[in-house]
Motif scaffolding. Structure first.
Motif, PDB file in Angstrom:
ATOM      1  N   HIS A  88     -60.648 -56.492 113.335  1.00 30.04           N
ATOM      2  CA  HIS A  88     -60.457 -57.492 112.292  1.00 30.04           C
ATOM      3  C   HIS A  88     -61.747 -57.661 111.492  1.00 30.04           C
ATOM      4  O   HIS A  88     -62.838 -57.450 112.036  1.00 30.04           O
ATOM      5  N   ILE A  89     -61.603 -58.051 110.236  1.00 33.18           N
ATOM      6  CA  ILE A  89     -62.764 -58.298 109.383  1.00 33.18           C
ATOM      7  C   ILE A  89     -62.583 -59.634 108.682  1.00 33.18           C
ATOM      8  O   ILE A  89     -61.505 -59.947 108.178  1.00 33.18           O
ATOM      9  N   ILE A  90     -63.642 -60.422 108.664  1.00 36.53           N
ATOM     10  CA  ILE A  90     -63.693 -61.632 107.839  1.00 36.53           C
ATOM     11  C   ILE A  90     -64.806 -61.436 106.831  1.00 36.53           C
ATOM     12  O   ILE A  90     -65.967 -61.239 107.205  1.00 36.53           O
ATOM     13  N   CYS A  91     -64.445 -61.466 105.561  1.00 31.41           N
ATOM     14  CA  CYS A  91     -65.420 -61.251 104.487  1.00 31.41           C
ATOM     15  C   CYS A  91     -65.597 -62.553 103.713  1.00 31.41           C
ATOM     16  O   CYS A  91     -64.661 -63.037 103.079  1.00 31.41           O
ATOM     17  N   CYS A  92     -66.781 -63.117 103.785  1.00 30.76           N
ATOM     18  CA  CYS A  92     -67.066 -64.348 103.049  1.00 30.76           C
ATOM     19  C   CYS A  92     -68.330 -64.202 102.218  1.00 30.76           C
ATOM     20  O   CYS A  92     -69.178 -65.094 102.164  1.00 30.76           O
ATOM     21  N   LEU A 152     -57.714 -58.023 107.409  1.00 31.52           N
ATOM     22  CA  LEU A 152     -58.867 -58.389 106.595  1.00 31.52           C
ATOM     23  C   LEU A 152     -58.617 -59.790 106.068  1.00 31.52           C
ATOM     24  O   LEU A 152     -57.620 -60.035 105.387  1.00 31.52           O
ATOM     25  N   VAL A 153     -59.511 -60.725 106.397  1.00 35.71           N
ATOM     26  CA  VAL A 153     -59.443 -62.073 105.846  1.00 35.71           C
ATOM     27  C   VAL A 153     -60.551 -62.188 104.797  1.00 35.71           C
ATOM     28  O   VAL A 153     -61.726 -62.016 105.110  1.00 35.71           O
ATOM     29  N   LEU A 154     -60.149 -62.477 103.577  1.00 30.53           N
ATOM     30  CA  LEU A 154     -61.088 -62.542 102.461  1.00 30.53           C
ATOM     31  C   LEU A 154     -61.167 -63.972 101.951  1.00 30.53           C
ATOM     32  O   LEU A 154     -60.142 -64.582 101.628  1.00 30.53           O
ATOM     33  N   VAL A 173     -64.505 -58.366 115.828  1.00 32.79           N
ATOM     34  CA  VAL A 173     -64.429 -58.895 114.468  1.00 32.79           C
ATOM     35  C   VAL A 173     -65.725 -58.598 113.730  1.00 32.79           C
ATOM     36  O   VAL A 173     -66.813 -58.971 114.186  1.00 32.79           O
ATOM     37  N   LEU A 174     -65.608 -57.926 112.613  1.00 31.39           N
ATOM     38  CA  LEU A 174     -66.745 -57.671 111.737  1.00 31.39           C
ATOM     39  C   LEU A 174     -66.826 -58.799 110.719  1.00 31.39           C
ATOM     40  O   LEU A 174     -65.866 -59.051 109.989  1.00 31.39           O
ATOM     41  N   VAL A 175     -67.962 -59.501 110.680  1.00 32.23           N
ATOM     42  CA  VAL A 175     -68.161 -60.582 109.718  1.00 32.23           C
ATOM     43  C   VAL A 175     -69.127 -60.106 108.645  1.00 32.23           C
ATOM     44  O   VAL A 175     -70.255 -59.705 108.941  1.00 32.23           O
ATOM     45  N   ALA A 189     -56.290 -67.433 110.900  1.00 32.31           N
ATOM     46  CA  ALA A 189     -55.424 -66.472 110.211  1.00 32.31           C
ATOM     47  C   ALA A 189     -55.456 -65.087 110.845  1.00 32.31           C
ATOM     48  O   ALA A 189     -54.546 -64.277 110.614  1.00 32.31           O
ATOM     49  N   LEU A 190     -56.452 -64.804 111.656  1.00 30.31           N
ATOM     50  CA  LEU A 190     -56.588 -63.465 112.227  1.00 30.31           C
ATOM     51  C   LEU A 190     -55.363 -63.037 113.019  1.00 30.31           C
ATOM     52  O   LEU A 190     -54.962 -61.875 112.985  1.00 30.31           O
ATOM     53  N   ASP A 191     -54.771 -63.966 113.751  1.00 31.03           N
ATOM     54  CA  ASP A 191     -53.735 -63.618 114.722  1.00 31.03           C
ATOM     55  C   ASP A 191     -52.320 -63.914 114.262  1.00 31.03           C
ATOM     56  O   ASP A 191     -51.372 -63.586 114.961  1.00 31.03           O
ATOM     57  N   LEU A 192     -52.172 -64.548 113.126  1.00 35.12           N
ATOM     58  CA  LEU A 192     -50.844 -64.978 112.707  1.00 35.12           C
ATOM     59  C   LEU A 192     -50.158 -63.912 111.861  1.00 35.12           C
ATOM     60  O   LEU A 192     -50.562 -63.624 110.740  1.00 35.12           O
TER      61      LEU A 192
END
Length: 313
Positions: free
Chosen positions: A154-158, A197-199, A85-87, A295-298
């Motif tokens: 996966h990426i989470i961008c906050c 991608l979770v934004l 996971v890239l944060v 949310a990454l896996d759903l």
């Protein structure tokens, strides 16, 4: 050092996220298990009145009223994952909690930081097989070298900045540069193999020209967040967008992983989800971070947008 998060997901088939696609009324959000009271958090439908919410919550948390931290330093279960996971935005309040939660799940994590030296002060010394750090700035497209995304699933961008001019705007760190140009640059650089991608965005982005949102948008923060969202939505990227209420609780500045262990959702333990940009209110940073992880896996959250709040018990 391991962290322990009490809030874990059941399968997508039984999740509240999935119910959000079947309901026309405002649904509750996080698909926490039935023993959520162990960490003091409770799921409530957005349509439920405040008085009824309080009655629903009291019984669930009465036995746990002395517990103050969702990220309690208890022994963590053993988790393993093939994810990388890239944060992005890991030095911010939500980002720090996201990283801590990923580490607690033994999920390999990579950080993209403008100042890589912050990683040690924020998260301590970590095995580089668990936590990698790369230097880069989404505002500068040339910084987004393809090697940054090597192996990333996966990426989470906050990322984000303040709504009104402040010291955080120094160095051209404005909403236009961060929330619009930065997100556009990121999407253009993403590999086709990315699984999600979770934004993190904001409630009110679709109403930036309507009071009271227009006040918050005086310097364009909601407008530029919406432009960033729209660019994500128009791409082929498998995304989930989490629109957060006004952020409360959690660390503003951490000093090491031990500080993150003490993060608390305070009294905001009743979590609410909506769709259609209808929510107004506040949300604990801890809740937003957990929503991003879950949310990454759903599969049922893919290419969906959720608004999230949490209310006091």
């Amino acid at each position: 050092m391991a962290l322990s998060l009490s809030a874990r997901l059941p399968s997508c088939s039984s999740s509240v996220f999935e119910k959000a696609h079947k309901l026309t009324t405002q649904p509750p959000i996080l698909p926490f298990p039935s023993n959520l009271a162990a960490c003091g958090c409770t799921l409530l439908p957005a349509s439920m009145g405040v008085a009824r919410r309080r009655r629903q919550v009291v019984g669930a948390v009465e036995e746990q009223h002395n517990q103050t931290s969702v990220l309690a330093p208890k022994q963590s279960p053993s988790y393993s994952s093939s994810k990388l996971v890239l944060v992005i935005g890991a030095s911010g309040g939500v980002g720090q909690l996201v990283v801590a939660s990923l580490l607690s799940r033994n999920i390999k994590t990579r950080l993209l930081l403008r100042d890589p030296s912050k990683a040690i002060s924020l998260f301590g010394l970590q095995d580089e097989n668990t936590l990698e750090v790369r230097e880069g700035d989404t505002r500068n497209q040339n910084d987004l070298d393809p090697t940054i995304f090597d192996g990333v699933t996966h990426i989470i961008c906050c990322t984000g900045t303040t709504a009104f001019p402040s010291k955080r705007w120094d160095g051209d760190n404005t909403p236009e540069r961060v929330d619009w140009e930065g997100i556009r640059n990121l999407v253009l650089a993403l590999p086709p193999t990315l699984e999600r991608l979770v934004l993190v965005s904001s409630i009110g982005v679709t109403k930036y020209n309507v009071l009271p949102w227009s006040i918050m948008n005086l310097f364009g923060v909601l407008k530029f967040k919406k432009m960033g969202e729209d660019f994500v939505r128009s791409s082929v990227v498998p995304f989930t967008i989490i629109r957060a209420g006004r952020l409360t609780d959690g660390p503003y500045t951490s000093y090491d992983l031990n500080t993150l262990l003490k993060a608390t959702a305070g009294k905001r333990r009743a979590v609410i989800l909506s769709q259609g940009d209808k929510l107004v209110g506040e949300v604990s940073r801890l809740v937003v971070a957990e929503a991003c992880i879950q949310a990454l896996d759903l599969e049922c959250t893919k290419r969906k947008i959720y608004e999230i709040n949490s209310v006091e018990i």
